[in-house]
Design a protein around this motif. Structure first.
Motif, short mmCIF file in Angstrom:
data_model
loop_
_atom_site.label_atom_id
_atom_site.label_comp_id
_atom_site.label_asym_id
_atom_site.label_seq_id
_atom_site.Cartn_x
_atom_site.Cartn_y
_atom_site.Cartn_z
N HIS A 110 0.83 -1.21 0.00
CA HIS A 110 0.00 0.00 0.00
C HIS A 110 0.86 1.26 0.00
O HIS A 110 0.52 2.25 -0.64
N TRP B 174 -7.03 0.93 -2.85
CA TRP B 174 -7.54 0.09 -1.77
C TRP B 174 -8.02 -1.27 -2.29
O TRP B 174 -7.82 -2.30 -1.64
N THR C 136 -4.91 -3.22 -2.94
CA THR C 136 -4.32 -3.61 -1.66
C THR C 136 -5.07 -4.79 -1.06
O THR C 136 -4.46 -5.73 -0.54
#
Length: 187
Positions: free
Chosen positions: A37, A154, A157
């Motif tokens: 991330h 996101w 991730t």
């Protein structure tokens, strides 16, 4: 379902097994997920030298190894391999004549479950990686028209966290299987 019966390995109970199946893979995947991330722009997932292609190359070899190990253990001739494992043996709840009974596993049954599980999960992760490589770029281009770059980060991730957890589960379980093949079968 018979096609997913190797997943019965996950139903085996033993006090140490949780470390190899869940705790170590979770710890490593959390670390890798945080690193990904933080540096997602530097880490390629689907490019020519991306993570998924690299792991799929490894999985191609491992799947064959797991199937060969399963065949070898299944046919290995030794009375000690068919004895219940020493100490606190792993157990499995099985249905027998309509009732569930707790069965203590022999070395052969445990290692057969282990390598059957590894072969299936590796094949499934290989397929996930292959599909992701094939549709990753077109899906990304389609997705950017609907959501922000932050949401895409996101989503990537989350994908990496699940993928790395499964990969680390394969690695730790493989090391456990190698321990049994190299050490425990000969003691």
């Amino acid at each position: 379902m018979k096609l997913f019966s190797p997943l019965s390995y996950l139903r085996i109970k033993h006090e140490e097994k949780g470390w190899y199946d869940y705790k170590i893979p979770l710890a490593v995947s959390l670390f890798v997920t945080v690193m990904y991330h933080s540096h997602a722009s530097k880490i390629s997932l689907v490019a020519t030298n991306g993570l998924l292609l690299q792991v799929n190359g490894l999985l191609q070899v491992l799947i064959g190894f797991y199937i060969a190990a399963l065949a070898a253990v299944s046919t290995f001739s030794s009375p000690s391999i068919d004895e219940v494992m020493a100490g606190d043996p792993p157990t499995l709840l099985e249905k027998f004549r309509g009732q569930k009974i707790k069965v203590e596993l022999t070395r052969r049954r445990f290692v057969c479950y282990l390598f059957g599980y590894l072969a299936l999960v590796s094949f499934m992760l290989f397929c996930l990686g292959m599909i992701s490589v094939l549709i990753g770029k077109p899906f990304h281009l389609w997705l950017v028209t609907f959501v922000s770059a932050e949401i895409i980060l996101w989503l990537k991730t989350f994908f990496v966290s699940v993928y790395i957890f499964i990969l680390m589960n394969i690695i730790t379980t493989t090391l456990l299987g190698l321990y049994f093949l190299a050490v425990r079968f000969h003691q």
